[in-house]
Design a protein around this motif. Sequence first.
Motif, short mmCIF file in Angstrom:
data_model
loop_
_atom_site.label_atom_id
_atom_site.label_comp_id
_atom_site.label_asym_id
_atom_site.label_seq_id
_atom_site.Cartn_x
_atom_site.Cartn_y
_atom_site.Cartn_z
N ASP A 95 0.83 -1.20 0.00
CA ASP A 95 0.00 0.00 0.00
C ASP A 95 0.87 1.25 0.00
O ASP A 95 0.56 2.23 -0.69
CB ASP A 95 -0.92 0.02 1.23
CG ASP A 95 -2.04 -1.02 1.14
OD1 ASP A 95 -2.25 -1.59 0.05
OD2 ASP A 95 -2.69 -1.25 2.18
N ASP A 96 1.96 1.23 0.76
CA ASP A 96 2.87 2.39 0.80
C ASP A 96 3.48 2.63 -0.57
O ASP A 96 3.58 3.77 -1.02
CB ASP A 96 3.98 2.17 1.83
CG ASP A 96 3.47 2.24 3.27
OD1 ASP A 96 2.33 2.70 3.48
OD2 ASP A 96 4.21 1.81 4.17
N ASP A 99 0.91 4.09 -2.90
CA ASP A 99 0.68 5.52 -2.61
C ASP A 99 1.77 6.38 -3.23
O ASP A 99 1.50 7.45 -3.75
CB ASP A 99 0.62 5.77 -1.10
CG ASP A 99 -0.67 5.26 -0.47
OD1 ASP A 99 -1.64 4.97 -1.21
OD2 ASP A 99 -0.70 5.13 0.78
N LYS A 102 1.35 6.66 -7.12
CA LYS A 102 0.18 7.36 -7.68
C LYS A 102 0.62 8.72 -8.18
O LYS A 102 1.33 9.44 -7.51
CB LYS A 102 -0.89 7.55 -6.60
CG LYS A 102 -1.68 6.33 -6.27
CD LYS A 102 -2.73 6.65 -5.24
CE LYS A 102 -3.45 5.42 -4.80
NZ LYS A 102 -4.40 5.68 -3.70
N ASN A 104 0.32 12.63 -8.96
CA ASN A 104 -0.36 13.72 -8.27
C ASN A 104 -1.57 14.13 -9.09
O ASN A 104 -1.46 14.32 -10.30
CB ASN A 104 0.55 14.93 -8.10
CG ASN A 104 1.50 14.76 -6.95
OD1 ASN A 104 1.27 13.92 -6.08
ND2 ASN A 104 2.57 15.54 -6.92
#
Length: 108
Positions: A95-96, A99, A102, A104
């Motif tokens: 998950d890190d 994140d 992704k 901006n």
Amino acid sequence: EETPTNAGGSNLIIPPPSIRAVITKTAEFVSKNGRAFEAKILNSSKGATPKFAFMHATSPYNAWYEWRIKWFTDGGDLETERQEEEAKRRKNEADDVADVEKPNQSVS
């Protein structure tokens, strides 16, 4: 599933890893050998040492110790717990990474 933070509907104070290891091992033995094993420790010279302070009701870690005894008695096992913790750790890492990767998204 009952966890240390929701056991019995109350928040438990989770001990630091070094104490947690002693508590876990002791709780496992007490769950297998009964409270007589616990009494044997408490009545020995070791029972009066800080290492086993969690066995006394006045200890902030006593509730966690009691929860661990119940957890083992109810069929909890360390290998399954270790595997679940490892899977959770890997998911959190994934998950890190997701994140970070992704793009901006700005609001125009």
